[in-house]
Design a protein around this motif. Structure first.
Motif, PDB file in Angstrom:
ATOM      1  N   GLU A 173      38.108  58.967  58.707  1.00 25.43           N
ATOM      2  CA  GLU A 173      38.775  57.889  57.988  1.00 25.43           C
ATOM      3  C   GLU A 173      39.996  57.379  58.761  1.00 25.43           C
ATOM      4  OE1 GLU A 173      39.626  59.337  54.111  1.00 25.43           O
ATOM      5  OE2 GLU A 173      37.533  59.274  53.451  1.00 25.43           O
ATOM      6  N   LYS A 174      40.684  58.315  59.404  1.00 24.47           N
ATOM      7  CA  LYS A 174      41.883  57.928  60.159  1.00 24.47           C
ATOM      8  C   LYS A 174      41.530  57.143  61.412  1.00 24.47           C
ATOM      9  CE  LYS A 174      45.919  59.962  62.439  1.00 24.47           C
ATOM     10  NZ  LYS A 174      46.617  61.237  62.767  1.00 24.47           N
ATOM     11  N   GLU A 175      40.449  57.535  62.103  1.00 24.10           N
ATOM     12  CA  GLU A 175      40.145  56.954  63.395  1.00 24.10           C
ATOM     13  C   GLU A 175      39.205  55.755  63.339  1.00 24.10           C
ATOM     14  OE1 GLU A 175      41.415  57.940  66.440  1.00 24.10           O
ATOM     15  OE2 GLU A 175      42.768  59.059  65.121  1.00 24.10           O
ATOM     16  N   PHE A 176      38.245  55.782  62.415  1.00 22.96           N
ATOM     17  CA  PHE A 176      37.166  54.793  62.515  1.00 22.96           C
ATOM     18  C   PHE A 176      36.916  53.963  61.254  1.00 22.96           C
ATOM     19  CE2 PHE A 176      35.978  58.445  65.198  1.00 22.96           C
ATOM     20  CZ  PHE A 176      35.979  57.816  66.435  1.00 22.96           C
ATOM     21  N   ALA A 177      37.258  54.469  60.121  1.00 20.46           N
ATOM     22  CA  ALA A 177      36.752  53.873  58.884  1.00 20.46           C
ATOM     23  C   ALA A 177      37.318  52.487  58.619  1.00 20.46           C
ATOM     24  CB  ALA A 177      37.054  54.795  57.699  1.00 20.46           C
ATOM     25  N   ASN A 178      36.491  51.627  58.051  1.00 17.10           N
ATOM     26  CA  ASN A 178      36.914  50.351  57.500  1.00 17.10           C
ATOM     27  C   ASN A 178      37.144  50.517  56.009  1.00 17.10           C
ATOM     28  OD1 ASN A 178      36.603  48.657  59.910  1.00 17.10           O
ATOM     29  ND2 ASN A 178      34.422  49.122  59.708  1.00 17.10           N
ATOM     30  N   TYR A 179      37.931  49.645  55.463  1.00 17.15           N
ATOM     31  CA  TYR A 179      38.237  49.714  54.038  1.00 17.15           C
ATOM     32  C   TYR A 179      37.694  48.480  53.338  1.00 17.15           C
ATOM     33  CZ  TYR A 179      41.216  53.679  55.055  1.00 17.15           C
ATOM     34  OH  TYR A 179      41.669  54.910  55.451  1.00 17.15           O
ATOM     35  N   CYS A 180      37.077  48.710  52.200  1.00 17.46           N
ATOM     36  CA  CYS A 180      36.439  47.630  51.449  1.00 17.46           C
ATOM     37  C   CYS A 180      37.483  46.608  50.996  1.00 17.46           C
ATOM     38  CB  CYS A 180      35.698  48.217  50.247  1.00 17.46           C
ATOM     39  SG  CYS A 180      34.943  46.990  49.169  1.00 17.46           S
ATOM     40  N   ASN A 181      37.171  45.331  51.217  1.00 18.47           N
ATOM     41  CA  ASN A 181      38.085  44.252  50.836  1.00 18.47           C
ATOM     42  C   ASN A 181      38.265  44.163  49.323  1.00 18.47           C
ATOM     43  OD1 ASN A 181      39.642  41.812  51.659  1.00 18.47           O
ATOM     44  ND2 ASN A 181      38.101  40.762  50.441  1.00 18.47           N
ATOM     45  N   PHE A 182      37.301  44.742  48.573  1.00 15.22           N
ATOM     46  CA  PHE A 182      37.366  44.661  47.109  1.00 15.22           C
ATOM     47  C   PHE A 182      38.033  45.898  46.499  1.00 15.22           C
ATOM     48  CE2 PHE A 182      35.397  45.514  42.929  1.00 15.22           C
ATOM     49  CZ  PHE A 182      35.862  44.400  42.246  1.00 15.22           C
ATOM     50  N   CYS A 183      37.466  47.086  46.752  1.00 11.14           N
ATOM     51  CA  CYS A 183      37.974  48.299  46.094  1.00 11.14           C
ATOM     52  C   CYS A 183      39.007  49.037  46.939  1.00 11.14           C
ATOM     53  CB  CYS A 183      36.824  49.238  45.742  1.00 11.14           C
ATOM     54  SG  CYS A 183      36.034  50.018  47.178  1.00 11.14           S
ATOM     55  N   LYS A 184      39.157  48.642  48.221  1.00 11.08           N
ATOM     56  CA  LYS A 184      40.134  49.229  49.145  1.00 11.08           C
ATOM     57  C   LYS A 184      39.817  50.664  49.528  1.00 11.08           C
ATOM     58  CE  LYS A 184      42.194  45.334  48.514  1.00 11.08           C
ATOM     59  NZ  LYS A 184      41.924  44.237  49.480  1.00 11.08           N
ATOM     60  N   LYS A 185      38.615  51.138  49.217  1.00 11.96           N
ATOM     61  CA  LYS A 185      38.222  52.495  49.593  1.00 11.96           C
ATOM     62  C   LYS A 185      37.468  52.466  50.924  1.00 11.96           C
ATOM     63  CE  LYS A 185      37.956  54.224  44.841  1.00 11.96           C
ATOM     64  NZ  LYS A 185      37.088  54.826  43.798  1.00 11.96           N
ATOM     65  N   VAL A 186      37.341  53.661  51.524  1.00 17.80           N
ATOM     66  CA  VAL A 186      36.733  53.768  52.846  1.00 17.80           C
ATOM     67  C   VAL A 186      35.248  53.427  52.791  1.00 17.80           C
ATOM     68  CG1 VAL A 186      36.108  55.387  54.678  1.00 17.80           C
ATOM     69  CG2 VAL A 186      38.386  55.454  53.686  1.00 17.80           C
ATOM     70  N   ILE A 187      34.777  52.700  53.797  1.00 18.18           N
ATOM     71  CA  ILE A 187      33.352  52.439  53.969  1.00 18.18           C
ATOM     72  C   ILE A 187      32.857  53.358  55.085  1.00 18.18           C
ATOM     73  CG2 ILE A 187      31.614  50.729  54.622  1.00 18.18           C
ATOM     74  CD1 ILE A 187      33.512  48.576  53.592  1.00 18.18           C
ATOM     75  N   THR A 188      32.046  54.339  54.727  1.00 20.46           N
ATOM     76  CA  THR A 188      31.575  55.317  55.712  1.00 20.46           C
ATOM     77  C   THR A 188      30.291  54.877  56.396  1.00 20.46           C
ATOM     78  OG1 THR A 188      30.443  56.541  53.951  1.00 20.46           O
ATOM     79  CG2 THR A 188      32.676  57.245  54.534  1.00 20.46           C
ATOM     80  N   THR A 189      29.404  54.200  55.683  1.00 25.56           N
ATOM     81  CA  THR A 189      28.143  53.724  56.269  1.00 25.56           C
ATOM     82  C   THR A 189      27.833  52.344  55.716  1.00 25.56           C
ATOM     83  OG1 THR A 189      26.824  54.773  54.525  1.00 25.56           O
ATOM     84  CG2 THR A 189      27.182  56.038  56.543  1.00 25.56           C
ATOM     85  N   GLY A 190      27.139  51.545  56.528  1.00 21.66           N
ATOM     86  CA  GLY A 190      26.689  50.244  56.057  1.00 21.66           C
ATOM     87  C   GLY A 190      27.848  49.302  55.799  1.00 21.66           C
ATOM     88  N   GLY A 191      27.690  48.490  54.760  1.00 21.83           N
ATOM     89  CA  GLY A 191      28.713  47.523  54.418  1.00 21.83           C
ATOM     90  C   GLY A 191      28.231  46.100  54.680  1.00 21.83           C
ATOM     91  N   VAL A 192      28.919  45.141  54.091  1.00 16.26           N
ATOM     92  CA  VAL A 192      28.609  43.720  54.239  1.00 16.26           C
ATOM     93  C   VAL A 192      29.833  43.021  54.805  1.00 16.26           C
ATOM     94  CG1 VAL A 192      27.992  41.600  53.020  1.00 16.26           C
ATOM     95  CG2 VAL A 192      27.004  43.788  52.289  1.00 16.26           C
ATOM     96  N   THR A 193      29.614  42.250  55.879  1.00 24.80           N
ATOM     97  CA  THR A 193      30.719  41.505  56.490  1.00 24.80           C
ATOM     98  C   THR A 193      30.632  40.035  56.109  1.00 24.80           C
ATOM     99  OG1 THR A 193      30.770  43.025  58.372  1.00 24.80           O
ATOM    100  CG2 THR A 193      31.845  40.897  58.654  1.00 24.80           C
ATOM    101  N   PHE A 194      31.759  39.476  55.654  1.00 23.02           N
ATOM    102  CA  PHE A 194      31.832  38.065  55.272  1.00 23.02           C
ATOM    103  C   PHE A 194      33.236  37.565  55.559  1.00 23.02           C
ATOM    104  CE2 PHE A 194      32.845  34.976  51.822  1.00 23.02           C
ATOM    105  CZ  PHE A 194      32.002  33.947  52.234  1.00 23.02           C
ATOM    106  N   ARG A 195      33.301  36.469  56.319  1.00 18.43           N
ATOM    107  CA  ARG A 195      34.589  35.888  56.694  1.00 18.43           C
ATOM    108  C   ARG A 195      35.495  36.926  57.369  1.00 18.43           C
ATOM    109  NH1 ARG A 195      32.180  31.728  55.867  1.00 18.43           N
ATOM    110  NH2 ARG A 195      32.784  30.018  54.483  1.00 18.43           N
ATOM    111  N   ASP A 196      34.899  37.709  58.286  1.00 16.32           N
ATOM    112  CA  ASP A 196      35.629  38.734  59.052  1.00 16.32           C
ATOM    113  C   ASP A 196      36.217  39.831  58.173  1.00 16.32           C
ATOM    114  OD1 ASP A 196      35.138  37.415  61.480  1.00 16.32           O
ATOM    115  OD2 ASP A 196      36.890  36.113  61.188  1.00 16.32           O
TER     116      ASP A 196
END
Length: 301
Positions: A173-196
């Protein structure tokens, strides 16, 4: 004759007395006083009878293990002390750890080299009895199965794997994880990208009806995603001919003229219905007409 019968009776009595002596061999009745003997099940046997009746045969040399030899036993198998050796390196296994595999005895080193797993990290053998970790079909020493970032043993704790190695959850989570634009929690796999920006699939929702959009076609307005129904209802222009929404999806073309829009398939002459796409046209009040139908009519075009 009487004497002979008496003599035979005396001999039988002598034999019976001899057999019942507590110091005679139980099998051959030979006297054992002053001789070596073997005690088995509270009975005495001379060495010769005992070896012939009770001795085991060595698994290695197939010779009898006589009473004056040490009999080494494992799972109903027997060996002379000198025959109890590793079948691969021939080193003695007396008072040493060993492994039985496919009816063979192996010292722990030979067993490890032949049968044990190799550590995915250090490539060394994982010795029998030591703890090993398994992940994605590979094996590690417990001390080699560590987080790629903090180098601490992962053990049975949750982990996340990347091409660069395995990571404990906090380091990932510290090194690689992205955070969801909606819930602000870590996205570990997958995910949807929209407007960067990135969302969990379950968090990427229509801004109107809150329907999940990850498997749906959608439109955007002011950087907000909408399902087709909501977008059509809220924002889409209506075709001047069929009054249905014009979305422009899948490269669909539409025609604009003044303040009106048409689906390309709806842009037809109001009288003969011929398509006017790419053609000249005339207007009469709210109608659009081909040149033929509009001839002699006062027009705006």
């Amino acid at each position: 004759m009487l004497f002979k019968l008496q003599e035979e009776a005396a001999l039988r009595q002598s034999d019976q007395t001899k057999m019942t002596s507590p110091f005679d061999c139980q099998y051959c009745t030979a006297p054992l006083l002053g001789k070596k003997y073997v005690l088995k099940d509270d009975n005495l046997y001379c060495v010769s009878c005992y070896d012939r009746i009770f001795c085991n045969y060595c698994e290695q040399c197939k010779e009898p293990i006589e009473s004056d030899s040490k009999d080494l036993c494992y799972k109903n198998w027997h060996w002379h002390e000198g025959c109890f050796r590793c079948t691969k390196c021939n080193h003695s296994l007396v008072e040493k750890p060993f492994v039985a595999k496919d009816e063979r005895l192996l010292c722990t080193e030979c067993y490890s080299n032949e049968c044990s797993s190799k550590c995915f990290h250090c490539k060394r053998t994982i010795m029998p009895g030591s703890r090993k970790m398994e992940f994605k079909g590979n094996y590690w020493h417990e001390t080699c199965f560590v987080c790629e970032h903090c180098r601490q043993p992962i053990g049975t704790k949750p982990l996340i794997s990347k091409e660069t190695g395995n990571y404990c959850v906090p380091c990932f989570e510290k090194e690689f994880a992205n955070y969801c634009n909606f819930c602000k929690k870590v996205i570990t796999t997958g995910g949807v990208t929209f407007r960067d920006q990135i969302w969990h699939k379950e968090c990427f929702l229509c801004s109107g009806c809150r329907k999940e959009l990850c498997e749906e076609e959608f439109m955007s307005r002011d950087d907000y995603p909408f399902c087709l129904d909501c977008y059509s209802h809220l924002y889409a222009k209506k075709c001047a001919a069929c009054t249905k929404p014009i979305t422009g999806l899948r490269g669909a073309k539409f025609i604009c003229f003044q303040d009106r829009q048409w689906h390309s398939e709806c842009f037809n002459c109001g009288k003969c219905s011929v398509s006017l796409v790419g053609e000249g046209f005339l207007t009469q009040d709210t109608e659009i007409l081909c040149r033929k139908c509009g001839s002699g009519v006062d027009t705006d075009n």
